[in-house]
Design an enzyme around this catalytic site. Sequence first.
Site, short mmCIF file in Angstrom:
data_model
loop_
_atom_site.label_atom_id
_atom_site.label_comp_id
_atom_site.label_asym_id
_atom_site.label_seq_id
_atom_site.Cartn_x
_atom_site.Cartn_y
_atom_site.Cartn_z
N ASP A 16 0.82 -1.22 0.00
CA ASP A 16 0.00 0.00 0.00
C ASP A 16 0.85 1.26 0.00
OD1 ASP A 16 -2.30 1.48 0.02
OD2 ASP A 16 -2.65 1.27 2.17
N GLY A 19 0.13 5.19 -4.54
CA GLY A 19 -0.45 6.44 -5.05
C GLY A 19 0.13 7.64 -4.34
N ASN A 64 -10.53 -3.27 -6.39
CA ASN A 64 -9.68 -2.33 -7.15
C ASN A 64 -10.19 -2.02 -8.56
OD1 ASN A 64 -6.53 -3.43 -5.64
ND2 ASN A 64 -7.85 -1.70 -5.09
#
Length: 239
Positions: A16, A19, A64
């Site tokens: 994770d 982004g 996702n």
Amino acid sequence: MVDKDKLPRHVGIIMDGNGRWAKQRGLPRTEGHKKGAEVFRDISTYASELGIEYLTFYAFSTENWKRPEQEVSVIMDIFRDFLHEAQDRKAENEEKGFRFRFIGDMSKMADDIKMLATILEADSSDKSHTVINVAANYGGRSEILRATTRIAELVAKGEISSEDITEDMFSSMLYTAEQPDPDLIIRPSGEYRLSNFLTWQSAYSEFWFSDVLWPDFTRDDFDKALNDFANRSRRFGAV
Ligand code: FPP
């Protein structure tokens, strides 16, 4: 340094923070996934060198698909690159003793990805030094439902009776059949949740969290997780 006598057999990793890593650098989110895939390769190699037998990487969840089409498409291209590269590096991966498995509903993947994944699984099926599970279109709840449906069908056909449904039997119906449950689950990026990852299998897992974003995750961070794990007292409900 890591205490090799107290290594987890199976480590699950939620990759994770890709982004945010990209955003911090003014890059498109997809650049974070590309860097994340490099870290996936490096940590796989390192964990295998340490002697860890099973690794499960959360690469793409059943949820996702809700991401922007372009981001999904780049993640699929990253899978493609990885699968082609695995073919090119067949000898190297064989030497490392990697066995690749894809866990999740691969039927929803593009045909070429399905085909390349099937070939990679078959080509590496005789290796056992380190099993690398790539969780792709994976969701813990949907995995449990799938197992339940399969069991219900066996009962309906009279092939088993309800008394045959034990925890071990249920585990054998999951994508991770015949693998030990994860001893340790690592989640970087400052989030403290499981996000539908290995829902059944994580019942007694130890968790390790870190603020480091996955693309910045290093071998040293992995060592820290292993050292913390080595000092945990696991009682599995006993005293
Ligand atoms: C979560 O970070 C990451 C993903 C949903 C994708 C992870 C996929 C890869 C690293 C590619 C792996 C490839 C192979 C071959 C295993 P995020 O996007 O949710 O990060 P954020 O929370 O900072 O937005």
